[in-house]
Design a protein around this motif. Sequence first.
Motif, PDB file in Angstrom:
ATOM      1  N   SER A 383     -24.194  27.144  27.166  1.00 21.74           N
ATOM      2  CA  SER A 383     -23.143  26.188  26.834  1.00 21.74           C
ATOM      3  C   SER A 383     -23.682  24.861  26.306  1.00 21.74           C
ATOM      4  O   SER A 383     -23.141  24.311  25.342  1.00 21.74           O
ATOM      5  N   ASP A 384     -24.727  24.308  26.910  1.00 17.86           N
ATOM      6  CA  ASP A 384     -25.263  23.032  26.419  1.00 17.86           C
ATOM      7  C   ASP A 384     -25.739  23.159  24.978  1.00 17.86           C
ATOM      8  O   ASP A 384     -25.549  22.250  24.163  1.00 17.86           O
ATOM      9  N   ARG A 385     -26.357  24.281  24.673  1.00 16.48           N
ATOM     10  CA  ARG A 385     -26.828  24.499  23.302  1.00 16.48           C
ATOM     11  C   ARG A 385     -25.649  24.613  22.346  1.00 16.48           C
ATOM     12  O   ARG A 385     -25.677  24.045  21.239  1.00 16.48           O
ATOM     13  N   ARG A 387     -22.704  23.284  22.706  1.00 19.93           N
ATOM     14  CA  ARG A 387     -22.104  21.955  22.552  1.00 19.93           C
ATOM     15  C   ARG A 387     -22.915  21.085  21.615  1.00 19.93           C
ATOM     16  O   ARG A 387     -22.357  20.318  20.817  1.00 19.93           O
ATOM     17  N   ASN A 411     -18.611  28.164  20.797  1.00 15.84           N
ATOM     18  CA  ASN A 411     -18.010  27.171  21.700  1.00 15.84           C
ATOM     19  C   ASN A 411     -16.512  27.369  21.873  1.00 15.84           C
ATOM     20  O   ASN A 411     -15.952  26.955  22.893  1.00 15.84           O
ATOM     21  N   GLU A 476     -20.614  16.170  26.275  1.00 12.30           N
ATOM     22  CA  GLU A 476     -21.768  16.642  25.526  1.00 12.30           C
ATOM     23  C   GLU A 476     -22.581  17.641  26.335  1.00 12.30           C
ATOM     24  O   GLU A 476     -23.249  18.512  25.781  1.00 12.30           O
ATOM     25  N   LYS A 477     -22.541  17.510  27.676  1.00 13.00           N
ATOM     26  CA  LYS A 477     -23.235  18.417  28.573  1.00 13.00           C
ATOM     27  C   LYS A 477     -22.216  19.181  29.411  1.00 13.00           C
ATOM     28  O   LYS A 477     -21.143  18.673  29.724  1.00 13.00           O
ATOM     29  N   THR A 478     -22.567  20.399  29.810  1.00 14.95           N
ATOM     30  CA  THR A 478     -21.680  21.234  30.598  1.00 14.95           C
ATOM     31  C   THR A 478     -21.696  20.769  32.052  1.00 14.95           C
ATOM     32  O   THR A 478     -22.772  20.656  32.651  1.00 14.95           O
ATOM     33  N   PRO A 489     -28.016  25.365  33.107  1.00 11.42           N
ATOM     34  CA  PRO A 489     -28.105  25.554  31.652  1.00 11.42           C
ATOM     35  C   PRO A 489     -29.511  26.005  31.273  1.00 11.42           C
ATOM     36  O   PRO A 489     -30.489  25.725  31.978  1.00 11.42           O
TER      37      PRO A 489
END
Length: 498
Positions: A383-385, A387, A411, A476-478, A489
């Motif tokens: 998910s972080d990637r 985003r 996303n 921006e971060k999960t 993550p």
Amino acid sequence: MLLTSRTKNSGTRTPHRLRATALLASAVSVCLLAASAPSTPLGVGDRLFPHLGNPGYDVASYDLSFTYPGSNTKPLQAVTTIDAWTTTDLDRVNLDFAHGKVDSVEVDGEPASFSSADEDLVVTPDDPLPGGSWMRITVRHTSDPVYGEDREGGWVRTKDGLAMANQADVAHLVFPCNDHPSDKAMFTIRVTAPNGYTAVANGLSTGVDRAGRATTWTYRTQHPMATELAQVSIGRSTVLHRTGPHGLPVRDVVPTKDRALLEPWLKKTPGQISWMEGKVGPYPFETYGLLMAEANTGFELETQTLSLFERDLFTEPVYPKWYVESIMVHELAHQWFGNSVSPRTWSDLWLSEGHATWYEALHAEEQADRPIAARMKAAYGASDRWRAVDGPPAAPKAPKPGQKISIFRPNVYDGAALVLYALRQEIGRPAFEHLQRAWVSRHQDGVATTADFVALAGEISGRDLGGFFQGWLYGEKTPPMPGHPDWKPEAPQPAAAK
């Protein structure tokens, strides 16, 4: 829309087939009847597609007539009639339309001048139109299924005819319209084709008229529809009829030669509808069915009441049964999430694709023992990637230049389904399931926003969920996953050596 993997023997879906084919602007080929005041393209101000749609009017209905020449490489003759209410005083009306030759335009039965402005058809009636008045615009034009290498969507050429794929912003390559999901309308669609072809469109058939060497097929919707969900199939096809839950008419459109081959898949639809009804409530439309097209699109599409599928998805034995069935459920789920309840803006796309992905995954869990938690854990890792590359689920980055369908990224699929999983963890299964049913019931046949969903979730849970949704939808971060403190993550990939 579901971008489907064609990686053989993988048994998993990854939305990787976003083609580099461009969706660049092309001028409308028009016969200019008058050189009136300079024309400019308008738009409803969508964050992702700022020039899509048009202000100043609300379409009530479209009447589309197409005459197919018997070849999918030649333009169709077409007449589009639009009935609409003006919402402000208008001295000209902008319609979205490109890639067709306009022969004439009438406003309330009187000839009107017209010109082109980028991908807008700008219509100027003799007399201004006052706000709050009823208007009828009739456009006689061609609808061309052949594009250059820089275009994709609209008419899709199949092995034996045509189908439509108008998501996200290409219905106006086929017919003049207000091409934005916020302006839904009723549709009547007529198709005249040489005998030997079969035409099918959204909604229910209201008549088949044969005259000499041609047949005219007429269909009408009983519920409003966004332009991106319009569907017309023309081919050497057979229409198969069966009965779904509560007597729902189900009809499938298949290449005649593949009727027996595809039947084992088609007969699953009534059971899938029953399964979805058990999750979210009654099926919202007058009919449903699958359109099996001999075409290589790289996606499946939830066109309203008649979902578009690539035939090869069902005929290539490399795809596991559970995988194919989950894709069928994905497009079926869209009839509730995305079609009946449509996104007000394209930034609200996560509400459509996230829910369709959720029920796709839930069906795989319940029917094929593919745990949804395992899929969501994998999504959490990525998910972080997602985003960073594509933006958070409810604030996706704008489409890449020349790649309009690039808004359909991970996303808004698994990334958005991950938000729903987190919400279920946060408020509990009973409240979550109540929310799902209330969402499709409260907004049936309408449009809705992310803010609407957040408000309803708070109402049903009895909690202020503003902070929760802010992080999960816009961060921006999960955020940490409720109930799974061990989920982490993925570590950032090291920079490539130079």
